[in-house]
Design an enzyme around this catalytic site. Structure first.
Site, mmCIF file in Angstrom:
data_model
loop_
_atom_site.group_PDB
_atom_site.id
_atom_site.type_symbol
_atom_site.label_atom_id
_atom_site.label_comp_id
_atom_site.label_asym_id
_atom_site.label_seq_id
_atom_site.Cartn_x
_atom_site.Cartn_y
_atom_site.Cartn_z
ATOM 1 N N ASP A 45 -10.756 -7.283 10.652
ATOM 2 C CA ASP A 45 -10.772 -8.739 10.827
ATOM 3 C C ASP A 45 -11.969 -9.198 11.656
ATOM 4 O OD1 ASP A 45 -9.781 -7.484 13.070
ATOM 5 O OD2 ASP A 45 -7.837 -8.465 13.033
ATOM 6 N N ASP A 77 0.814 -1.217 0.000
ATOM 7 C CA ASP A 77 0.000 0.000 0.000
ATOM 8 C C ASP A 77 0.848 1.268 0.000
ATOM 9 O OD1 ASP A 77 -2.639 -0.594 -0.344
ATOM 10 O OD2 ASP A 77 -3.284 0.112 1.613
#
Length: 763
Positions: free
Chosen positions: A464, A136
């Protein structure tokens, strides 16, 4: 394809850890807490505000313990038998392995490289594996490091498999020299491999400080020219393609580099957005039915980890197909004092796993691709295939385009995944690069279900657990495997500030999910398929931030009562109840630590840090969420800093804390900086010290207005206990440098402490 005979031994089995004595202790503590609350209620009118606040705090503690008791009631985990896999499965399924990184400074490329190398060398057919690295930060340094690591992997992978190496991350493996009993051939290979790894490290280190390599191959690095971390087009590069395709031990799995498109005015959804791009790009190229997500600092510590997970996924029950959506391994770390996390996973983790399944912890998690595409357990028939109704509802062409985007290649990939079919085989992965880049564009997700019901869910910095609650709400279960040695080992953030930042982000992310009207566990329990106890498990995690308020008040109440000359604790029998609760809880938690091989010192440090994180960083998570809900600011995802230990052995004592069982030499120290997160802890210590000094000097409010009598020894002992638990802050007042509390924080805390003392002494 699996054998259908039910007479064959299972690939895995569920192991229960029910302990009736521990259940009795949990219920005893719960009963004592409720009796204390009843006593508070009966004497409420005879006491002042401190009594009411204490009742509020103890009610919160009782509720938390009630939830913990429910969650821990039926602990369990799964034990896989990977040695049976080859006997039962003729054609092992493919697995796409994901590694995410975002900042080459805070996450050194050599650390990422070691994680990738450990994944490439697992005991699994190389032609069934593909490693995708998401960058990223769009760093040419990360890409360069990955290319160099690929060259090393061509000799590292065969070496590991030839000599059955256990630790397959080079920087950890080369900490210790071969023993004298090893063969000369192995010693020669070891020396050669160590020399090659040192060359790799030097190349990466040299490239970090000198960009001459950037111009060495203009064609290869052209995509990185004129790019910024937050402003660049999608980049997909096949670093290495396994063209052998037969699973030979000398083969290296596919390696693909990805940097999704980013634009300054576009919200990129942090790690969840990167993970969804990984799912789509891998779907274009390999479309494996199972995926592994690993943080860039979590290397593989058990070579059979993929085989273990496949034992869970491929195990069929006698009645229906497997309903396991993901397999979670506990997180473990090297060279860090993380005993509290180990104990938490051993007891709470197994407790949650015994209900509907483990929560997804992001790293070290194997997932089913088609579950990530949003299907529910009810959409499957008895044979594990899509039911006729689900086939009609899911595979309609116009619906697929609305759900997954307008890419025809992506839609075809999704259909194949849902129907458990392989993508048409191309002559090369590079054929799919153009389609893969297309699904990595910013606007691909516009007007689709990505991040809503498909893929990793958006709306929280803890993507998550957010995704986990969505999966369990659709009726799926999950599995928990805790092998010895640990399957994955990672690096904890260095020092206090980074840990506090991480804890603050986690607590804020949990609160985001709790107050999300679409994915809160209450909605999943009432309207969907989340079980009651699984809802409580999520509630235990999601209320971390809210628990900071009663903990903060309870740390201040003894000092307030000493200065205000009012009673905090009951007299007589019920004072004994409080002492009994504290004593049993201390012995209980101490037993949990010592039963896992940890020391009393380790237990005390964990108890201390538990109070520090709850009253400091968790408290500021409420501030972050409040600003978000008011529309003033958004929660930020700050990448925590990772450190890279040196690859050398020192006087034969290079074992990590987790390996030798000894506490880290800096485990009792705590680092500070100018962050506001350290203000509450400093304030708590100063207030309690002021109350103790004032009490010893007779400085208190006179003529108590309540019938129970004024403060006394019990309240003074409470202040001493609080100061003891916040010992790192007390030490920090007298230390200098990074171990000392900054003067600015001390002055702010002292000003607040003066106001608190004046308020307590006032009428």
């Amino acid at each position: 394809m699996a054998e259908s005979s039910s007479s064959l031994p299972p690939l895995c089995e569920r192991i229960s850890y029910t302990n009736y004595f521990l259940r009795a202790v949990d219920l005893t503590i719960l009963g004592l807490l409720f009796s204390l609350l009843l006593h508070r209620i009966l004497l409420m009118r005879q006491n002042d505000t401190a009594w009411v606040v204490a009742f509020f705090c103890e009610s919160c503690f009782s509720f938390v313990w009630l939830v913990i008791t429910f969650v821990k009631w039926t602990p369990a985990e799964y034990k896989p038998y990977p040695e049976r896999l080859d006997e039962r499965i003729h054609d092992l399924p493919s697995v796409d392995m994901f590694v995410t990184t975002a900042d080459p400074v805070r996450e050194p490329p050599i650390l990422v490289v070691n994680t990738v190398l450990s994944l490439l060398a697992v005991n699994y057919p190389a032609n069934k594996l593909a490693c995708y690295v998401s960058d990223d930060g769009c760093s040419p340094l990360t890409y360069f490091s990955l290319k160099e690591a690929t060259k090393f992997a061509k000799i590292w992978v065969p070496f590991c498999k030839k000599h059955s190496v256990r630790v397959r991350a080079p920087f950890r493996y080369f900490l210790n020299h071969p023993t004298a009993t090893e063969s000369s051939e192995f010693s020669k290979d070891w020396e050669m491999m160590k020399s090659e790894y040192e060359k790799l490290c030097r190349k990466v280190e040299d490239a970090t400080g000198d960009s001459h390599w950037f111009h060495a191959d203009d064609d290869d690095f052209e995509a990185f020219s004129n790019t910024k971390p937050n402003d660049h087009s999608a980049i997909v590069k096949v670093v290495w393609e396994n063209k052998g395709g037969v699973g030979d031990e000398k083969e290296v799995p596919h390696i693909v580099y990805i940097s999704r498109e980013k634009r300054p005015n576009y919200f990129h959804n942090y790690k969840a957005g990167a993970m969804n791009v990984l799912i789509r790009v891998s779907g274009m190229m390999t479309n494996a039915p199972y995926m592994l997500n690993v943080d860039c600092d979590m290397y593989v510590n058990e070579a059979d980890v993929v085989r273990q997970a496949m034992c869970i996924f491929l195990q069929k029950s006698t009645m229906n197909s497997n309903d396991c959506a993901f397999v979670q391994y506990p997180q473990d770390f090297y060279d860090s004092n993380v005993d509290e996390l180990i104990v938490l996973q051993a007891y709470m983790g197994r407790g949650i796993a015994g209900i509907q399944g483990s929560l997804c912890a992001g790293s070290g998690c194997f997932q089913s691709r088609r579950v990530m595409y949003g299907i529910s357990l009810d959409d499957l028939g008895a044979d594990g295939k899509l039911s006729s109704v689900a086939t009609r509802d899911y595979l309609a062409e116009d619906l697929l385009a609305r759900e997954f985007g307008n890419s025809k290649e992506m839609v075809a990939s999704v259909v194949n995944a849902l129907q458990r079919k392989l993508n048409p085989q191309h002559s090369s992965l590079t054929v799919s690069i153009e389609a893969a880049q297309e699904v990595g564009h910013c606007d691909h997700e516009n007007q689709t279900s990505w991040g809503k019901t498909v893929g990793w869910l958006y709306g929280s910095t803890t993507e998550d657990v957010h995704t986990s609650v969505g999966i369990h709400s659709r009726g799926w279960t999950s599995s928990y495997i805790s092998p010895d040695p640990p399957a994955f080992l990672g690096a904890m953030p260095p020092g206090g500030p980074e840990v506090m930042l991480q804890q603050r982000r986690w607590a804020a992310g949990m609160l985001e999910i709790l107050f999300n009207k679409r994915t809160t566990p209450f909605v999943g329990m009432i309207f969907r398929k989340l079980t009651f106890r699984q809802c409580l498990a999520y509630l235990w995690a999601f209320t971390w931030g809210l628990r900071s308020i009663p903990e903060l008040f309870y740390c201040l109440l003894p000092a307030y009562c000493l200065l205000h000359n009012s009673a905090l604790f009951p007299k007589g029998v019920y004072l004994g109840v409080i002492i009994t609760i504290v004593g049993i809880h201390c012995l209980y938690t101490l037993w949990e630590f010592m039963s896992l091989g940890f020391s009393v010192q380790s237990w005390f440090i964990s108890q201390s840090f538990g109070r520090i994180k709850s009253t400091c960083c968790w408290l500021f998570s409420i501030y972050d969420i409040t600003l978000k809900f008011l529309g003033i600011s958004k929660t930020n995802f700050v990448v925590t800093k990772k450190t890279m230990p040196e690859t050398r052995s020192e006087s034969g004592s290079a074992k990590s804390q987790r390996e030798d069982g000894c506490p880290n030499q800096d485990s009792g120290k705590f680092e500070f900086d100018g962050s506001l997160c350290f203000l509450p802890g400093t304030f708590i210590v100063l207030v309690n010290l002021a109350a103790l000094v004032g009490h010893s000097m007779g400085l208190r409010r006179s003529s108590p207005s309540h019938k129970e009598g004024g403060s006394g020894l019990a309240e003074a002992c409470g202040c001493v206990l609080v100061v003891t638990l916040f010992l790192p802050f007390l030490k920090g007042m007298f230390e200098k440098g990074k171990y000392g509390i900054p003067l600015s924080t001390l002055s702010k805390a002292a000003s607040l402490a003066v106001l608190f003392v004046v308020f307590s002494l006032g009428n």
